[in-house]
Design an enzyme around this catalytic site. Structure first.
Site, PDB file in Angstrom:
ATOM      1  N   PHE A 178      10.023  17.221  -5.597  1.00 47.14           N
ATOM      2  CA  PHE A 178       9.863  18.640  -5.943  1.00 47.14           C
ATOM      3  C   PHE A 178      11.184  19.294  -6.346  1.00 47.14           C
ATOM      4  O   PHE A 178      11.376  20.492  -6.155  1.00 47.14           O
ATOM      5  CB  PHE A 178       9.200  19.411  -4.794  1.00 47.14           C
ATOM      6  N   ARG A 179      12.103  18.479  -6.873  1.00 46.34           N
ATOM      7  CA  ARG A 179      13.401  18.951  -7.346  1.00 46.34           C
ATOM      8  C   ARG A 179      14.260  19.558  -6.231  1.00 46.34           C
ATOM      9  O   ARG A 179      15.190  20.318  -6.492  1.00 46.34           O
ATOM     10  CB  ARG A 179      13.236  19.959  -8.496  1.00 46.34           C
ATOM     11  N   LEU A 180      13.960  19.218  -5.001  1.00 44.88           N
ATOM     12  CA  LEU A 180      14.771  19.674  -3.866  1.00 44.88           C
ATOM     13  C   LEU A 180      15.822  18.609  -3.573  1.00 44.88           C
ATOM     14  O   LEU A 180      15.876  18.023  -2.483  1.00 44.88           O
ATOM     15  CB  LEU A 180      13.879  19.948  -2.651  1.00 44.88           C
TER      16      LEU A 180
END
Length: 202
Positions: A178-180
């Site tokens: 989730f692009r974290l």
């Protein structure tokens, strides 16, 4: 290695770089030592290209090129650069910023002697970054150099050599869902010579 959110980075960024670099050597299909080298041209525009890292140690990172090339002229005018390694199979990236200086003639000679003979000849034949009228013109220059050094060792051209980047900032990036992503950044204190460690938002 950055694998989870509670990862504690080591005090020495070179220890982490070595671990990642060695892992990339085992898993990247081609040229695990390929890196983007970004410089500034005479008009202040960024210029980037892919080169191969040839050596590194706790003092910095070394690569080689024609010093009359565009990048060589840019480093002469602005002796700073950014390096970026991207290992897609590992979902990792390392960015390195720092000052650049030429390596010694002795170090350049030693590395040049290890290159394939064809690459040694190419270093003489190519007027790197200059306009080229035709492929045939380049091939003619290669033949001329081959004839010049037939039966002899090929010496290093005076205009060909290494550069050493001494980093003041190294960032390690690990892809996360989730692009974290995890981003760990090391910054060197110029006065103390010590590294500080922090995290960045993805």
């Amino acid at each position: 290695m950055i694998e989870n959110a509670d990862f504690t980075p080591p005090a020495d960024p070179y220890a982490l770089f070595t671990a990642w670099f060695q892992l990339a050597e085992r898993h990247e299909p081609d040229n695990h030592n390929a890196m983007t080298v970004a410089t500034l041209d005479e008009d202040g525009y960024p210029a980037a290209r892919v080169l191969l890292l040839k050596d590194y140690d706790p003092n910095g990172f070394t690569f080689y090129t024609n010093r009359h090339s565009a990048k060589g002229r840019e480093l002469q005018q602005h002796p700073k650069a950014s390096l970026c390694f991207h290992w897609k199979s590992l979902r990792r990236q390392v960015r390195i910023d720092g000052a650049v200086e030429p390596v010694s003639d002795a170090e350049s000679d030693a590395y040049f002697a290890t290159r394939p003979r064809g690459s040694q000849i190419g270093a003489w034949a190519s007027l790197q970054s200059e306009p080229l009228a035709s492929r045939e013109a380049l091939e003619a220059r290669v033949r001329e150099v081959e004839q010049r050094y037939e039966g002899k060792d090929v010496p290093r051209p005076a205009h060909w050599g290494g550069y050493h980047l001494t980093p003041h900032r190294i960032e390690f990036w690990q892809e996360r869902p989730f692009r974290l992503h995890d981003r760990i950044v090391y910054r060197r204190d110029k006065a103390a010579g010590a590294w500080s460690i922090g995290r960045l938002y993805p």
